[in-house]
Design an enzyme around this catalytic site. Structure first.
Site, PDB file in Angstrom:
ATOM      1  CG  LEU A 108      91.865  30.723  57.383  1.00 13.17           C
ATOM      2  CD1 LEU A 108      93.125  29.995  57.848  1.00 13.17           C
ATOM      3  CD2 LEU A 108      91.843  32.141  57.946  1.00 13.17           C
ATOM      4  CG  ASP A 109      91.726  35.358  52.030  1.00 16.40           C
ATOM      5  OD1 ASP A 109      92.908  35.012  52.160  1.00 16.40           O
ATOM      6  OD2 ASP A 109      91.318  36.490  52.352  1.00 16.40           O
ATOM      7  CE  LYS A 110      96.010  31.100  44.957  1.00 18.58           C
ATOM      8  NZ  LYS A 110      95.991  31.386  43.509  1.00 18.58           N
ATOM      9  CB  SER A 112      94.303  34.032  54.966  1.00 21.28           C
ATOM     10  OG  SER A 112      93.834  35.315  54.609  1.00 21.28           O
ATOM     11  NE  ARG A 196      93.375  38.792  52.728  1.00 22.27           N
ATOM     12  CZ  ARG A 196      94.702  38.615  52.750  1.00 22.27           C
ATOM     13  NH1 ARG A 196      95.502  39.617  52.440  1.00 22.27           N
ATOM     14  NH2 ARG A 196      95.218  37.442  53.079  1.00 22.27           N
TER      15      ARG A 196
END
Length: 243
Positions: A108-110, A112, A196
């Site tokens: 999961l990106d920063k 999220s 996104r």
């Protein structure tokens, strides 16, 4: 009789679930690892699993207890063991828990939040992350704007962006106010920043992105920043091939 598969020494260590491949390479270069009684300093030195005696710091490797857990990832943490920029990582949430080495299953990106799996069972992790056989991932997404008529169908139909086809398996509006809305988006594959990028193509900025389930495993009421082990049935259910 088929010969055993051969892997580089660092990869062989990581496949046994004792550390990451990067950490294993550091151990090898530092001279901490021996193969059949001889110190090896090449992380790509070929070994054949149990046919070779691998020792770290003079001790034979003992297979770690297979561990599976879920974390409710807070926003602002990066999904990596170490960050070159010194940012906080998801491992901050596991500190002091006396756990064996674990790797995130996917990312999961920063920015999220939500459900993130960890395990030291590399075979199980690969099955979960496989876009062909792994379970669907469901996200709740707050967008800065109101979705136009036909947007949900357009998300499922998908777009081509940066040479990649991006699409949702399913999408629906959960609720909306005067200026923004919450969408539920289901993915059957995981490309970098897929949701996104997909929504940006329709001029909808993402305000929050929360992964709420992976297959039948739901985030539920697990508090943000907390984790819990998976039950045996949950582990088995996640590894079952999808429909």
């Amino acid at each position: 009789m088929r010969a055993p598969a051969r892997h580089g020494l660092a990869r062989a260590l990581s496949k046994q679930g004792v550390c990451s491949r990067t950490e294993a390479a550091r151990w090898v270069v530092a001279g901490r690892v021996s193969v059949d009684g001889r110190v090896v300093r090449d992380p790509e030195f070929p070994v054949a699993g149990r046919d070779n005696r691998i020792e770290v710091d003079g001790r034979a490797l003992a297979p770690p207890t297979r561990t599976y857990l879920m974390l409710n990832k807070p926003r602002g943490l990066v999904t990596t063991v170490r960050d070159e920029q010194g940012r906080d990582t998801v491992y901050r949430c596991l500190q002091g828990a006396a756990l064996p080495w674990l790797a995130p299953v996917g990312r999961l990106d920063k920015a999220s939040e939500g459900l993130l799996l960890f395990s030291n069972d590399t075979g199980w992790s690969a099955r979960i992350a496989d876009p062909q056989t792994g379970p669907d991932k469901t996200y709740h997404v707050q967008v800065g704007g109101l979705p136009a008529d036909g947007l949900m169908a357009a998300l499922v139909a998908g777009i081509v962006e940066g040479g990649e086809r991006l699409h949702a398996r399913d999408a629906r509006v959960l609720r909306h106010g005067a200026r923004n809305a919450w969408l539920e988006i289901v993915l059957d594959e995981g490309r970098n920043r897929q949701i996104r990028r997909l929504l940006a193509a329709f001029d909808l900025p993402v305000l929050r992105l929360v992964r709420v389930s992976i297959g039948s495993l739901a985030l539920g009421e697990l508090p943000k920043g907390e984790w819990r082990p998976l039950s045996e049935e949950e582990v088995k259910a996640l590894a079952r091939p999808g429909p």
